[in-house]
Write a protein that holds these residues in place. Structure first.
Motif, mmCIF file in Angstrom:
data_model
loop_
_atom_site.group_PDB
_atom_site.id
_atom_site.type_symbol
_atom_site.label_atom_id
_atom_site.label_comp_id
_atom_site.label_asym_id
_atom_site.label_seq_id
_atom_site.Cartn_x
_atom_site.Cartn_y
_atom_site.Cartn_z
ATOM 1 N N TYR A 134 0.810 -1.225 0.000
ATOM 2 C CA TYR A 134 0.000 0.000 0.000
ATOM 3 C C TYR A 134 0.843 1.276 0.000
ATOM 4 C CZ TYR A 134 -4.930 -1.429 0.313
ATOM 5 O OH TYR A 134 -6.181 -1.880 0.034
ATOM 6 N N PRO A 135 1.950 1.357 0.770
ATOM 7 C CA PRO A 135 2.736 2.592 0.731
ATOM 8 C C PRO A 135 3.277 2.930 -0.663
ATOM 9 C CG PRO A 135 3.297 1.304 2.668
ATOM 10 C CD PRO A 135 2.435 0.426 1.814
ATOM 11 N N THR A 136 3.568 1.905 -1.453
ATOM 12 C CA THR A 136 4.014 2.147 -2.832
ATOM 13 C C THR A 136 2.838 2.515 -3.723
ATOM 14 O OG1 THR A 136 5.890 0.642 -2.594
ATOM 15 C CG2 THR A 136 5.146 1.104 -4.835
ATOM 16 N N TRP A 137 1.755 1.741 -3.635
ATOM 17 C CA TRP A 137 0.579 2.016 -4.475
ATOM 18 C C TRP A 137 0.024 3.420 -4.228
ATOM 19 C CZ3 TRP A 137 -2.103 -3.205 -2.942
ATOM 20 C CH2 TRP A 137 -1.465 -4.266 -3.602
ATOM 21 N N ALA A 138 0.162 3.891 -3.000
ATOM 22 C CA ALA A 138 -0.390 5.195 -2.645
ATOM 23 C C ALA A 138 0.323 6.348 -3.339
ATOM 24 C CB ALA A 138 -0.323 5.388 -1.128
ATOM 25 N N ARG A 139 1.360 6.048 -4.127
ATOM 26 C CA ARG A 139 2.121 7.099 -4.800
ATOM 27 C C ARG A 139 1.977 7.048 -6.328
ATOM 28 N NH1 ARG A 139 4.127 6.087 0.095
ATOM 29 N NH2 ARG A 139 5.047 7.838 1.236
ATOM 30 N N ILE A 140 1.020 6.285 -6.817
ATOM 31 C CA ILE A 140 0.810 6.255 -8.270
ATOM 32 C C ILE A 140 0.203 7.572 -8.735
ATOM 33 C CG2 ILE A 140 0.540 3.742 -8.347
ATOM 34 C CD1 ILE A 140 -2.481 4.227 -8.728
ATOM 35 N N ARG A 183 -11.570 3.911 4.657
ATOM 36 C CA ARG A 183 -11.124 3.434 5.962
ATOM 37 C C ARG A 183 -9.605 3.273 5.912
ATOM 38 N NH1 ARG A 183 -13.724 0.470 9.962
ATOM 39 N NH2 ARG A 183 -15.412 -0.173 8.581
ATOM 40 N N SER A 184 -8.886 4.233 6.480
ATOM 41 C CA SER A 184 -7.422 4.220 6.439
ATOM 42 C C SER A 184 -6.863 3.681 7.750
ATOM 43 C CB SER A 184 -6.899 5.621 6.163
ATOM 44 O OG SER A 184 -7.186 6.468 7.265
ATOM 45 N N GLU A 185 -5.556 3.799 7.894
ATOM 46 C CA GLU A 185 -4.881 3.289 9.093
ATOM 47 C C GLU A 185 -5.444 3.890 10.380
ATOM 48 O OE1 GLU A 185 -0.369 2.174 7.694
ATOM 49 O OE2 GLU A 185 -0.886 4.303 7.820
ATOM 50 N N GLY A 214 -8.450 2.027 11.544
ATOM 51 C CA GLY A 214 -8.334 0.583 11.680
ATOM 52 C C GLY A 214 -8.243 -0.162 10.366
ATOM 53 N N GLY A 215 -8.106 0.579 9.241
ATOM 54 C CA GLY A 215 -7.949 -0.054 7.934
ATOM 55 C C GLY A 215 -6.480 -0.252 7.596
ATOM 56 N N GLN A 251 -18.102 0.493 -20.025
ATOM 57 C CA GLN A 251 -19.109 0.569 -18.979
ATOM 58 C C GLN A 251 -18.419 0.817 -17.640
ATOM 59 O OE1 GLN A 251 -21.829 -2.843 -19.333
ATOM 60 N NE2 GLN A 251 -22.967 -1.674 -20.858
ATOM 61 N N VAL A 252 -19.195 1.267 -16.667
ATOM 62 C CA VAL A 252 -18.652 1.601 -15.351
ATOM 63 C C VAL A 252 -19.499 0.928 -14.286
ATOM 64 C CG1 VAL A 252 -18.072 3.456 -13.735
ATOM 65 C CG2 VAL A 252 -17.791 3.824 -16.203
ATOM 66 N N ALA A 253 -18.845 0.380 -13.260
ATOM 67 C CA ALA A 253 -19.517 -0.186 -12.093
ATOM 68 C C ALA A 253 -19.083 0.568 -10.847
ATOM 69 C CB ALA A 253 -19.181 -1.670 -11.960
ATOM 70 N N VAL A 254 -19.921 0.507 -9.818
ATOM 71 C CA VAL A 254 -19.610 1.114 -8.524
ATOM 72 C C VAL A 254 -18.921 0.052 -7.673
ATOM 73 C CG1 VAL A 254 -20.584 2.134 -6.431
ATOM 74 C CG2 VAL A 254 -21.530 2.725 -8.685
ATOM 75 N N ALA A 255 -17.726 0.364 -7.115
ATOM 76 C CA ALA A 255 -16.895 -0.722 -6.575
ATOM 77 C C ALA A 255 -16.062 -0.343 -5.356
ATOM 78 C CB ALA A 255 -15.988 -1.250 -7.683
ATOM 79 N N PRO A 256 -16.686 -0.010 -4.195
ATOM 80 C CA PRO A 256 -15.894 0.127 -2.974
ATOM 81 C C PRO A 256 -15.009 -1.092 -2.767
ATOM 82 C CG PRO A 256 -18.161 0.793 -2.586
ATOM 83 C CD PRO A 256 -18.121 0.184 -3.963
ATOM 84 N N CYS A 257 -13.806 -0.906 -2.240
ATOM 85 C CA CYS A 257 -12.768 -1.925 -2.348
ATOM 86 C C CYS A 257 -13.066 -3.224 -1.610
ATOM 87 C CB CYS A 257 -11.438 -1.344 -1.863
ATOM 88 S SG CYS A 257 -10.061 -2.502 -1.995
ATOM 89 N N SER A 258 -13.256 -3.159 -0.288
ATOM 90 C CA SER A 258 -13.368 -4.383 0.501
ATOM 91 C C SER A 258 -13.868 -4.025 1.893
ATOM 92 C CB SER A 258 -12.008 -5.078 0.612
ATOM 93 O OG SER A 258 -11.116 -4.265 1.354
ATOM 94 N N PRO A 259 -14.359 -5.009 2.660
ATOM 95 C CA PRO A 259 -14.872 -4.685 4.000
ATOM 96 C C PRO A 259 -13.842 -4.058 4.920
ATOM 97 C CG PRO A 259 -15.552 -6.892 3.355
ATOM 98 C CD PRO A 259 -14.575 -6.421 2.321
#
Length: 462
Positions: A97-103, A165-167, A170-171, A205-213
């Motif tokens: 995540y720390p790397t992905w957060a810099r795209i 929901r970030s660090e 509790g994410g 096409q586009v879908a609505v997609a919150p990541c995960s619980p």
């Protein structure tokens, strides 16, 4: 039927696996494309007297199938392949995540090119991307991904993801990599309104997609479902991927993932979820009752040691199931045609069904019609039938790798990855002899390497 003025392509002398409702097959048959539709197909030669035939293809030694349909992916991961190779899901996410957060937008576009190119040259005609990392100031990531797909010439669904929901809540993702509830919903609605095409032959096409619980709030799930249904688009998320996720849901919400999703409005025939590895009988019954779809990602599940999804039980219950590559940081090959074989083999490791788990034709159906079902496009793609869109692949099966296997579907699924002589999307050829016709593969390889190195440098600087 197409009008007589339509431009026609005639494909003859090939084996055909239609993957229609009856699994109709032809040992030697023909298929006629008229503009962007399949006009006719059947045994033997094409009808005489067809007008405006602009091309005839002698497909001797080939199997023609519907184009493959990818139902779960994360394109941005193309530039973080080969990292955290010995981690389970949660540790892998924490590491990356720390790397992905810099795209940024340029990285997102280039990574999408790499992901799409690898799939398309291997027979994928419809792709999807679940993109949920939108760092502040990163530019128009959704637009960049959609542009890459359009240039590649593939049919495409962007599952516009989100995390709130970030660090600190509790994410898992860093605080600066998430959106606010209001911001995520507004950006998702804007993306749908700007890019979603509801027409029969839609390319985007586009879908609505919150990541995960474990990376979105309950409110984002609830309001995301309401938004999708108000706009008339589909819903996508990750579900029941690991034992740790199940424990997380029980500790935080007092129930397992499937019950939690149902409580937030996230079961239904307009929903599909990735992975669904840890499903009990009650979970599978709930998915079957509501016609909630599943994107089965066998290689990624194995890479992250998540487990073996109960695909045979899902299919028996009537759950729609398609195949997914998943992100290439957990499936470095980036290919879907190899998932046909992996789905079959991995499901046979299940101690309940063993050799009866899946057969070659079921595996092919997962990668074609099953994918069309979970994307909500089974009336348009996923099988070779007159009137459907001309998305199809010619697999070369007369070389050393396959020539001694008598049954072409068995050769395709059980054998080595078959060369793609031609791939058509919407009646347009995008691959010839396993090379892309729409982009320069070598240039894409160079740019993905450069962007991977740039991201690594930025991440190292913190």
């Amino acid at each position: 039927m197409a009008p007589s003025a339509a431009q026609r392509i005639v494909i003859e002398n090939c084996a055909i696996a239609t993957v229609d409702a009856n699994d109709t097959e032809y040992a030697s048959g023909h298929l006629v494309i008229a503009d962007n539709r399949i006009e006719s197909l059947g045994a033997g030669k094409a009808p005489e007297g067809l007008e405006n035939v602009v091309r005839r293809i002698d497909a001797t030694g080939h199997l023609v199938t519907p184009g493959l349909i990818n139902t779960h992916h994360h394109f941005y991961q193309w530039i973080t392949r080969g990292l955290a190779t010995d981690h389970n899901l949660f540790n892998w996410l924490v590491a990356l995540y720390p790397t992905w957060a810099r795209i940024d937008e340029r990285m997102g576009y280039t990574a999408a090119q790499g992901s799409l190119a690898m799939m398309a040259r291997g027979g994928v005609t419809t792709a999807m991307d679940h993109h949920y990392v939108y760092p502040r100031g990163s530019g128009d990531l959704s637009g960049a991904i959609i542009r890459a797909a359009a240039e590649m010439g593939v049919r495409f669904t962007l599952a516009r993801g989100s995390m709130d929901r970030s660090e600190k809540d509790g994410g898992l993702p860093p605080d600066f990599a998430v959106e606010t509830l209001e911001g995520a919903l507004a950006a998702t609605e804007e993306t749908v309104k700007k890019h979603h095409d509801a027409s029969f032959d839609a390319m985007t096409q586009v879908a609505v997609a919150p990541c995960s619980p474990f990376s979105v709030s309950t409110e984002l799930l609830k309001q995301g479902a309401e938004l999708a249904r108000r706009l008339g688009v589909r819903l996508h998320t990750h579900g029941s991927e690991t034992v740790e996720e199940e424990q997380f849901c029980k500790e935080l919400f007092g129930m397992g993932p499937t019950d939690y999703f149902e409580s937030t409005g996230w079961l239904g025939e307009d929903v599909w979820m990735a992975h669904c590895v840890h499903m009990n009988d009650s979970d599978i019954e709930a998915f079957a009752r509501t016609k909630t779809g599943v994107a089965h990602c066998p290689s990624s599940n194995a890479r992250l040691a998540a487990g073996i999804a109960r695909v045979p039980d899902m299919l028996k219950a009537g759950v729609p199931v398609g195949l997914g590559v998943d992100g290439t940081a957990s499936n470095e090959s980036g290919e879907l045609h190899t998932e046909l074989r992996n789905a079959l083999l991995i499901n046979r490791l299940n101690t309940v069904h063993r050799e009866a788990a899946l057969n070659a034709r079921q595996a092919l159906r997962l990668g074609t019609y099953g994918g069309a079902q979970v994307l909500g496009r089974a009336s348009q793609i996923g099988s070779l039938e007159a009137g459907k869109l001309a998305d199809l692949v010619l697999w070369k099966l007369d070389t050393l790798a396959h020539a001694s296997i008598a049954d072409p579907v068995t050769a395709l699924v059980f054998g080595a990855a078959a060369p793609v002589t031609a791939s058509f999307v919407n009646g347009r050829q995008i691959v010839e002899n396993s090379r892309l016709l729409t982009v320069d593969e070598d240039a894409v390889a160079r740019s993905t390497r450069d962007e991977a190195q740039r991201l690594a440098r930025i991440a190292a600087q913190g």
